[in-house]
Structures are given as C-alpha cells and as structure tokens.
Design a protein around this motif. Structure first.
Motif, PDB file in Angstrom:
ATOM      1  N   ALA A  87      -3.050   2.940  17.053  1.00  0.00           N
ATOM      2  CA  ALA A  87      -3.604   3.507  15.830  1.00  0.00           C
ATOM      3  C   ALA A  87      -4.777   2.674  15.324  1.00  0.00           C
ATOM      4  CB  ALA A  87      -2.518   3.587  14.769  1.00  0.00           C
ATOM      5  N   GLY A  88      -5.586   3.285  14.463  1.00  0.00           N
ATOM      6  CA  GLY A  88      -6.678   2.580  13.813  1.00  0.00           C
ATOM      7  C   GLY A  88      -6.221   2.018  12.485  1.00  0.00           C
ATOM      8  N   THR A  89      -6.818   2.506  11.392  1.00  0.00           N
ATOM      9  CA  THR A  89      -6.406   2.082  10.056  1.00  0.00           C
ATOM     10  C   THR A  89      -5.227   2.919   9.600  1.00  0.00           C
ATOM     11  OG1 THR A  89      -8.634   1.371   9.462  1.00  0.00           O
ATOM     12  CG2 THR A  89      -7.121   1.852   7.654  1.00  0.00           C
ATOM     13  N   VAL A  90      -4.157   2.251   9.174  1.00  0.00           N
ATOM     14  CA  VAL A  90      -2.970   2.937   8.670  1.00  0.00           C
ATOM     15  C   VAL A  90      -2.729   2.483   7.239  1.00  0.00           C
ATOM     16  CG1 VAL A  90      -0.497   3.343   8.974  1.00  0.00           C
ATOM     17  CG2 VAL A  90      -1.963   3.044  10.986  1.00  0.00           C
ATOM     18  N   LEU A  91      -2.564   3.450   6.351  1.00  0.00           N
ATOM     19  CA  LEU A  91      -2.214   3.169   4.963  1.00  0.00           C
ATOM     20  C   LEU A  91      -0.696   3.214   4.844  1.00  0.00           C
ATOM     21  CD1 LEU A  91      -3.240   2.848   1.946  1.00  0.00           C
ATOM     22  CD2 LEU A  91      -2.819   5.315   1.768  1.00  0.00           C
ATOM     23  N   VAL A  92      -0.116   2.161   4.282  1.00  0.00           N
ATOM     24  CA  VAL A  92       1.321   2.106   4.021  1.00  0.00           C
ATOM     25  C   VAL A  92       1.504   1.992   2.515  1.00  0.00           C
ATOM     26  CG1 VAL A  92       3.429   0.791   4.332  1.00  0.00           C
ATOM     27  CG2 VAL A  92       1.860   1.057   6.242  1.00  0.00           C
ATOM     28  N   ALA A  93       2.288   2.886   1.940  1.00  0.00           N
ATOM     29  CA  ALA A  93       2.469   2.910   0.492  1.00  0.00           C
ATOM     30  C   ALA A  93       3.880   2.473   0.115  1.00  0.00           C
ATOM     31  CB  ALA A  93       2.214   4.315  -0.053  1.00  0.00           C
ATOM     32  N   ARG A  94       3.963   1.525  -0.813  1.00  0.00           N
ATOM     33  CA  ARG A  94       5.228   1.165  -1.455  1.00  0.00           C
ATOM     34  C   ARG A  94       4.877   0.774  -2.883  1.00  0.00           C
ATOM     35  NH1 ARG A  94      11.073   1.390  -0.585  1.00  0.00           N
ATOM     36  NH2 ARG A  94      11.404   1.441  -2.806  1.00  0.00           N
ATOM     37  N   PRO A  95       4.780   1.774  -3.788  1.00  0.00           N
ATOM     38  CA  PRO A  95       4.119   1.534  -5.080  1.00  0.00           C
ATOM     39  C   PRO A  95       5.033   1.118  -6.225  1.00  0.00           C
ATOM     40  CG  PRO A  95       4.432   3.877  -4.731  1.00  0.00           C
ATOM     41  CD  PRO A  95       5.033   3.190  -3.548  1.00  0.00           C
ATOM     42  N   ASP A  96       6.093   0.302  -5.935  1.00  0.00           N
ATOM     43  CA  ASP A  96       6.936  -0.118  -7.053  1.00  0.00           C
ATOM     44  C   ASP A  96       6.991  -1.635  -7.179  1.00  0.00           C
ATOM     45  OD1 ASP A  96       8.331   0.101  -4.650  1.00  0.00           O
ATOM     46  OD2 ASP A  96       9.721   1.592  -5.389  1.00  0.00           O
ATOM     47  N   ASN A  97       8.162  -2.252  -7.172  1.00  0.00           N
ATOM     48  CA  ASN A  97       8.270  -3.660  -7.545  1.00  0.00           C
ATOM     49  C   ASN A  97       8.185  -4.619  -6.357  1.00  0.00           C
ATOM     50  OD1 ASN A  97       8.512  -3.149 -10.323  1.00  0.00           O
ATOM     51  ND2 ASN A  97      10.711  -2.753 -10.121  1.00  0.00           N
ATOM     52  N   ALA A  98       8.118  -5.913  -6.668  1.00  0.00           N
ATOM     53  CA  ALA A  98       7.949  -6.932  -5.634  1.00  0.00           C
ATOM     54  C   ALA A  98       9.074  -6.894  -4.609  1.00  0.00           C
ATOM     55  CB  ALA A  98       7.872  -8.312  -6.282  1.00  0.00           C
ATOM     56  N   GLY A  99      10.317  -6.772  -5.068  1.00  0.00           N
ATOM     57  CA  GLY A  99      11.434  -6.729  -4.140  1.00  0.00           C
ATOM     58  C   GLY A  99      11.357  -5.557  -3.188  1.00  0.00           C
ATOM     59  N   LEU A 127      -0.800   0.185  -0.061  1.00  0.00           N
ATOM     60  CA  LEU A 127      -0.985   0.734  -1.400  1.00  0.00           C
ATOM     61  C   LEU A 127       0.206   0.284  -2.238  1.00  0.00           C
ATOM     62  CD1 LEU A 127      -2.461   2.568  -3.445  1.00  0.00           C
ATOM     63  CD2 LEU A 127      -1.101   4.482  -2.548  1.00  0.00           C
ATOM     64  N   ALA A 128      -0.056  -0.532  -3.251  1.00  0.00           N
ATOM     65  CA  ALA A 128       1.005  -1.107  -4.071  1.00  0.00           C
ATOM     66  C   ALA A 128       0.664  -0.954  -5.538  1.00  0.00           C
ATOM     67  CB  ALA A 128       1.204  -2.583  -3.734  1.00  0.00           C
ATOM     68  N   GLY A 129       1.686  -1.054  -6.378  1.00  0.00           N
ATOM     69  CA  GLY A 129       1.478  -1.066  -7.811  1.00  0.00           C
ATOM     70  C   GLY A 129       1.223  -2.482  -8.306  1.00  0.00           C
ATOM     71  N   PRO A 130       0.928  -2.637  -9.589  1.00  0.00           N
ATOM     72  CA  PRO A 130       0.637  -3.975 -10.123  1.00  0.00           C
ATOM     73  C   PRO A 130       1.814  -4.928 -10.033  1.00  0.00           C
ATOM     74  CG  PRO A 130       0.780  -2.345 -11.885  1.00  0.00           C
ATOM     75  CD  PRO A 130       0.769  -1.580 -10.610  1.00  0.00           C
ATOM     76  N   HIS A 131       3.049  -4.398 -10.008  1.00  0.00           N
ATOM     77  CA  HIS A 131       4.225  -5.264  -9.923  1.00  0.00           C
ATOM     78  C   HIS A 131       4.517  -5.684  -8.481  1.00  0.00           C
ATOM     79  CE1 HIS A 131       5.001  -4.349 -14.092  1.00  0.00           C
ATOM     80  NE2 HIS A 131       5.028  -3.059 -13.836  1.00  0.00           N
ATOM     81  N   GLY A 132       3.901  -5.024  -7.511  1.00  0.00           N
ATOM     82  CA  GLY A 132       4.184  -5.325  -6.112  1.00  0.00           C
ATOM     83  C   GLY A 132       3.031  -5.936  -5.352  1.00  0.00           C
ATOM     84  N   ARG A 133       1.876  -6.011  -6.002  1.00  0.00           N
ATOM     85  CA  ARG A 133       0.685  -6.465  -5.271  1.00  0.00           C
ATOM     86  C   ARG A 133       0.843  -7.879  -4.707  1.00  0.00           C
ATOM     87  NH1 ARG A 133      -5.541  -5.488  -6.201  1.00  0.00           N
ATOM     88  NH2 ARG A 133      -6.274  -6.821  -4.520  1.00  0.00           N
ATOM     89  N   ALA A 134       1.315  -8.817  -5.528  1.00  0.00           N
ATOM     90  CA  ALA A 134       1.424 -10.206  -5.067  1.00  0.00           C
ATOM     91  C   ALA A 134       2.377 -10.320  -3.886  1.00  0.00           C
ATOM     92  CB  ALA A 134       1.887 -11.101  -6.212  1.00  0.00           C
ATOM     93  N   ALA A 135       3.451  -9.544  -3.902  1.00  0.00           N
ATOM     94  CA  ALA A 135       4.379  -9.546  -2.768  1.00  0.00           C
ATOM     95  C   ALA A 135       3.703  -8.991  -1.527  1.00  0.00           C
ATOM     96  CB  ALA A 135       5.629  -8.740  -3.106  1.00  0.00           C
ATOM     97  N   GLY A 136       2.911  -7.942  -1.689  1.00  0.00           N
ATOM     98  CA  GLY A 136       2.205  -7.361  -0.553  1.00  0.00           C
ATOM     99  C   GLY A 136       1.244  -8.340   0.087  1.00  0.00           C
ATOM    100  N   GLU A 137       0.616  -9.179  -0.720  1.00  0.00           N
ATOM    101  CA  GLU A 137      -0.325 -10.160  -0.184  1.00  0.00           C
ATOM    102  C   GLU A 137       0.371 -11.257   0.614  1.00  0.00           C
ATOM    103  OE1 GLU A 137      -2.258 -11.167  -3.831  1.00  0.00           O
ATOM    104  OE2 GLU A 137      -3.779  -9.580  -3.624  1.00  0.00           O
ATOM    105  N   LEU A 138       1.689 -11.365   0.475  1.00  0.00           N
ATOM    106  CA  LEU A 138       2.456 -12.346   1.239  1.00  0.00           C
ATOM    107  C   LEU A 138       2.978 -11.798   2.565  1.00  0.00           C
ATOM    108  CD1 LEU A 138       4.683 -14.062  -1.492  1.00  0.00           C
ATOM    109  CD2 LEU A 138       2.679 -15.010  -0.356  1.00  0.00           C
ATOM    110  N   LEU A 139       2.851 -10.484   2.794  1.00  0.00           N
ATOM    111  CA  LEU A 139       3.505  -9.874   3.950  1.00  0.00           C
ATOM    112  C   LEU A 139       2.690 -10.045   5.233  1.00  0.00           C
ATOM    113  CD1 LEU A 139       4.935  -6.506   2.589  1.00  0.00           C
ATOM    114  CD2 LEU A 139       6.149  -8.647   3.019  1.00  0.00           C
TER     115      LEU A 139
END
Length: 381
Positions: free
Chosen positions: A8-20, A42-54
């Motif tokens: 695949a090329g670019t894949v968008l993965v959405a989990r738009p809720d909390n850090a956990g 694609l994350a919400g404001p409560h999950g963004r920091a967790a996403g940056e750790l993945l």
C-alpha cells in the motif's frame, strides 16, 4: 475476506478518542505500517500525544470528532470542511476506521468518501451501503463479547489485508528510546500510583489512594504519584504534605543530588514523590517504564504501562467490560466488583449511590496485589 494486493501507499488510520484507545490500536497500526509506505493517524486532541508515541505512525492529523469526543464541538460546515480539505490534501489510498463497540464508524466514513478516499474499512453492525469497502461484522454480545480491544482492531486490519510482520508479538508498544526517567523519579524499582481518571465513574476515592500511598511507603516502597496538569490538587492530596515535589515547594527540597549534574532524585525507601503535572506523555512513559508496578484505574496510563511492559494493578469500574479494556499483554490484577449494578452501563458518572464497585476495595488489598505483580526492578539507592 477482502485482502489487499500489492504494498500500500499512504494509509489513513483513524482512532479519534482518548490516549488509551490510541495505544490499544498500536498492534493494528504496526500491521498496517508493515505494508504501507506511510501511515497517518487521525486522532482527537486527547489521543494525539499517544499517537505520536506509536511505532509505525508517520504523522498525526488532529481533528475533534463531534460524535465521539466527550466534549463535542458543534457539527458545522466549517469544522467538517476542514477535515475534508486535509484528507484531500493527504490523498490516502485507503483508510481504516477503528472504533469501540459503542461507536459508529459511518459518519467518518461518509466524510472520507466526500474527500475522495477510494477504499475504507471498518467494523460496523449497521448496514453501511456504499460507505465501506471492507466491512467487518462483530458479534458484540456473543462470541466476540470478550475479545480484547487491541485484538478487535487487529482483526479489522487483517480483514483489510494487513497483518503483523514476523517477530511482532502483537503487544502494545511505544517508540524507543524514552526520555530519561532517572532525573524525574530516580533509579528504577518504585511503584507508580496514578489516581486520575477521565470519567468520575472510574474513580477510586481520593482518601483510598492516599491510604494506599501511606501503606506502600510504610512497607518500604518508593512511591511516585503521577497525574496531568489538571490533576495537581489530586496528586498533592494523595501524595501527602511531606511528599517531595508536593505543594508549591521546589521539588529539590526533599531530593538528594543524583549522578547527573543539575538533577536530583528521591531520597530512598519509603519516600513519596509527587510528579503531578510535571511530565508530558513521553516523560510519563519513561517514568512508568522504570516502575516495578503501576496502580491505576481504567485510564490511559494503565495502557501506557502495558505499552512499556510494566505490570499493572487495575482498579477497574465495570461500566465497560474488563475483558475488553483491562491492561493488555502484561501481568495484571483487576480489582473491583465486576458484577456491580453499574456493569456495562458505559456511565461517565456512577449511577449507584456510594460507588460500591470501587469504594468497596480496601487499600490493603491493593498493596497485596502490588506484591504479587511487581517486577524485580528494584535498585540500590
């Protein structure tokens, strides 16, 4: 089963809720990353920091989702248009929408279609019409009722054509190296106590947390109390007035000088350190990685502990099923009455007077559980 073909090329993965929730999506995201050129979360404001750790996430796109966020913004043309423009600019070849069992992926699928996303996958009980290309149907009340959330999302990834690479054990994980926790919490081997929660229905009483800290310290444990910027009053109360870092005193007041110039570390066995509001999520991960055990409710830091391999004592209110949401892939003990009347209610505020599912758990039982799961990380101080 619909399987993707070439890489695949670019894949968008959405989990738009909390850090956990975002941390629990980690194994599925790594499966996608194993075959994609780029994974955008694609994350919400409560999950963004967790996403940056993945591991596997190339970048994070933040958008507050009106039908999922606990403090939802109004659905407006401007808000929706901003997302559609961002997705058009990104131009993903496909998207995977990860949702919990009580959330619908279809509103987001509609917006992704309007943005031109050609292939979309999601779990959906409702008939999706032409909104989904890969629809996974899960028996939420039957044979799939107790599937852990991380495995539920990995099942969707596999049906969409993505699987974990050889050697990946499917556990939660974060990017390494983590920030040095020694300058914050001292040598490894302490117990992290995290009293904060995102919903009152998941809270153990503050006085119980405070008693737990006293008992752990009296037993010779070094205790590190953690919390976010908005939880400083709570962590100070739980840690007690004699704790290092409590109140408005400089944290160095009750520290001894450490090996690194300019840094100080907790004094020794039986000490209590209040780190409430003093760490970002990556630093918190580093602190938790140095712990022999973490005590937390059903909240993001419990999943962060699982992601760094630290055992967890989970004070778990049964408003959501522990089988799905308990710490995944690490030694853990789940405490709390899992058959209480609030079971499965998804309540954010406890509907039962006295909050008996958790208030009935004595601090002594938590101390005993810590003794059972604690990893041998104690260092000489």
């Amino acid at each position: 089963m619909d399987r993707a073909g070439p890489r695949a090329g670019t894949v968008l993965v959405a989990r738009p809720d909390n850090a956990g929730d975002v941390l629990l999506a980690g194994p599925a995201i790594r499966a996608v990353a194993a075959r994609a050129r780029e994974v955008v979360l694609l994350a919400g404001p409560h999950g963004r920091a967790a996403g940056e750790l993945l591991p596997g996430v190339s970048r994070v796109l933040e958008w507050r989702t009106p039908w999922i966020d606990p403090e939802p913004p109004p659905v407006s043309g401007a808000h929706v248009t901003r997302l559609i423009r961002e997705i058009r600019r990104l131009a993903p070849e496909q998207a995977l929408i990860f949702t919990s069992f009580h959330q619908s992926p279809l509103p987001l699928a509609l917006l992704l279609r309007l943005a031109g996303t050609p292939r979309i996958a999601a779990i959906s009980t409702d008939y999706p019409g032409s909104l989904l290309d890969v629809r996974r149907v899960v028996d939420e009340d039957g044979e799939d009722a107790d599937v852990p959330e991380a495995e539920r999302m990995l099942g969707l990834a596999r049906q969409a054509g993505f699987d974990l690479p050889p050697g990946d054990d499917g556990r939660l994980a974060v990017r390494r190296p983590l920030p040095d926790a020694g300058r914050l919490a001292g040598p490894p081997g302490y117990v992290v106590v995290h009293p904060g929660v995102s919903a009152p229905a998941r809270a153990w009483p503050a006085e119980s947390w405070a008693r737990l800290v006293r008992l752990l310290a009296a037993g010779g444990h070094r205790v590190v109390v953690t919390g976010g910027p908005g939880e400083r009053v709570l962590t100070a109360s739980v840690a007690g007035p004699a704790a290092a870092g409590s109140g408005d005193r400089p944290a160095a007041d009750a520290f001894t000088r450490g090996a690194t110039p300019g840094h100080r570390v907790p004094a020794g066995p039986g000490s209590v350190l209040d780190l409430g509001g003093r760490t970002d999520l990556a630093e918190l991960a580093g602190v938790i990685a140095g712990a022999c055990a973490v005590v937390a409710a059903n909240t993001g830091p419990a999943h962060l502990a699982a992601a760094v391999g630290t055992p967890v004592v989970s004070l778990f209110a049964p408003v959501v099923p522990a089988a799905r949401w308990a710490p995944y892939g690490v030694p853990s003990v789940v405490l709390g009455d899992q058959h209480a009347p609030c079971r499965g209610s998804r309540a954010r505020t406890c509907p039962i007077p006295g909050h008996p599912c958790l208030s009935s758990v004595p601090a002594e039982e938590v101390v005993e559980a810590v003794g059972r799961v604690a990893a041998p990380r104690e260092a000489t101080v």
